[in-house]
Design an enzyme around this catalytic site. Structure first.
Site, PDB file in Angstrom:
ATOM      1  N   HIS A 141       0.802  -1.215   0.000  1.00 18.40           N
ATOM      2  CA  HIS A 141       0.000   0.000   0.000  1.00 18.40           C
ATOM      3  C   HIS A 141       0.840   1.273   0.000  1.00 18.40           C
ATOM      4  O   HIS A 141       1.940   1.304   0.540  1.00 18.40           O
ATOM      5  CB  HIS A 141      -0.900   0.027   1.242  1.00 18.40           C
ATOM      6  CG  HIS A 141      -1.814  -1.136   1.348  1.00 18.40           C
ATOM      7  ND1 HIS A 141      -2.255  -1.622   2.564  1.00 18.40           N
ATOM      8  CD2 HIS A 141      -2.382  -1.935   0.412  1.00 18.40           C
ATOM      9  CE1 HIS A 141      -3.054  -2.650   2.365  1.00 18.40           C
ATOM     10  NE2 HIS A 141      -3.147  -2.866   1.066  1.00 18.40           N
ATOM     11  N   LYS A 186       6.482   6.049   7.488  1.00 21.67           N
ATOM     12  CA  LYS A 186       5.939   5.149   8.511  1.00 21.67           C
ATOM     13  C   LYS A 186       7.032   4.642   9.432  1.00 21.67           C
ATOM     14  O   LYS A 186       8.177   4.447   9.020  1.00 21.67           O
ATOM     15  CB  LYS A 186       5.246   3.944   7.864  1.00 21.67           C
ATOM     16  CG  LYS A 186       3.997   4.311   7.089  1.00 21.67           C
ATOM     17  CD  LYS A 186       3.318   3.108   6.486  1.00 21.67           C
ATOM     18  CE  LYS A 186       2.058   3.536   5.746  1.00 21.67           C
ATOM     19  NZ  LYS A 186       1.411   2.416   5.077  1.00 21.67           N
ATOM     20  N   TYR A 208       1.830   1.033  13.707  1.00 19.08           N
ATOM     21  CA  TYR A 208       2.644   1.889  12.865  1.00 19.08           C
ATOM     22  C   TYR A 208       2.163   3.324  12.934  1.00 19.08           C
ATOM     23  O   TYR A 208       0.982   3.609  12.976  1.00 19.08           O
ATOM     24  CB  TYR A 208       2.737   1.379  11.426  1.00 19.08           C
ATOM     25  CG  TYR A 208       1.447   1.096  10.715  1.00 19.08           C
ATOM     26  CD1 TYR A 208       0.941   1.990   9.781  1.00 19.08           C
ATOM     27  CD2 TYR A 208       0.749  -0.086  10.945  1.00 19.08           C
ATOM     28  CE1 TYR A 208      -0.235   1.725   9.106  1.00 19.08           C
ATOM     29  CE2 TYR A 208      -0.435  -0.351  10.277  1.00 19.08           C
ATOM     30  CZ  TYR A 208      -0.919   0.556   9.363  1.00 19.08           C
ATOM     31  OH  TYR A 208      -2.090   0.299   8.711  1.00 19.08           O
ATOM     32  N   ASP A 268      -6.949  -5.608  -2.191  1.00 17.93           N
ATOM     33  CA  ASP A 268      -5.633  -6.079  -2.642  1.00 17.93           C
ATOM     34  C   ASP A 268      -5.748  -7.097  -3.775  1.00 17.93           C
ATOM     35  O   ASP A 268      -4.829  -7.230  -4.579  1.00 17.93           O
ATOM     36  CB  ASP A 268      -4.829  -6.645  -1.471  1.00 17.93           C
ATOM     37  CG  ASP A 268      -4.360  -5.557  -0.515  1.00 17.93           C
ATOM     38  OD1 ASP A 268      -4.330  -4.370  -0.920  1.00 17.93           O
ATOM     39  OD2 ASP A 268      -4.025  -5.878   0.636  1.00 17.93           O
TER      40      ASP A 268
END
Length: 178
Positions: A61, A70, A130, A166
């Site tokens: 992603h 991130k 995250y 996905d």
């Protein structure tokens, strides 16, 4: 804190000390002063927590116009984590870095803006936390096919559990033409 570089510029592996005694353990998971010098001008504005069962693959992603840096860490379980360089002017454009993150190895992965990210859950229950440097914007979310032939990631699995989104992910070639 120990900092390890990766072949992808700006993508770092951070090992944070764990202090253990008879009560349990303590680990500093974020300190803005320490991270500021690692990733200048990166301020984390959103935290996300995901729980994934074994063989769940999340990713690959990224956000098109509002990219996110991130900081990824595993609270419980183990994941095979991947960062893909999407920066067109980078020497490592289209290359990826992979690492095992788990609750015991105290490693975090710092991914700068301009990368896509994904992971494969490797234990019965996996909790990943995250921090993101930009807010989530669903209209900007994109996915690269987990089994893209150009990127060619060896996930070690042929039939992961993936989301409907996905399953419709584009190839790397289609993404860079967008």
């Amino acid at each position: 804190m120990k900092i390890n570089t990766t072949p992808l510029e700006g993508c770092l592996v951070i090992e944070s000390a764990i202090y253990t005694d008879n009560r349990g353990h303590f680990q500093e998971t974020y300190n803005q002063q320490k991270y500021e010098f690692l990733s200048p001008n990166t301020q984390f504005v959103q935290d996300n927590l995901s729980k994934s069962n074994n063989n769940v693959l999340r990713g690959i992603h990224f956000q098109q116009n509002y990219p996110q840096g991130k900081l990824i860490r595993v609270v419980s379980g183990m994941v095979f984590d991947v960062a893909v360089d999407l920066r067109p002017n980078s020497k490592t454009f289209g290359k990826y870095y992979k690492i095992i993150l788990n609750e015991k190895n105290s490693k975090f992965l710092l991914i700068p803006k301009g990368f896509a990210h994904g992971f494969l859950a490797k234990k019965k229950e996996n909790i990943v936390l995250y921090s993101c440097s930009n807010y989530r914007d669903r209209s900007e979310e994109r996915s690269i096919a987990w089994n893209d032939k150009k990127i060619s990631i060896n996930w070690g699995i042929t039939k992961p559990i993936i989301s409907k989104r996905d399953a419709k992910a584009l190839s790397f070639g289609e993404i860079i033409r967008e």
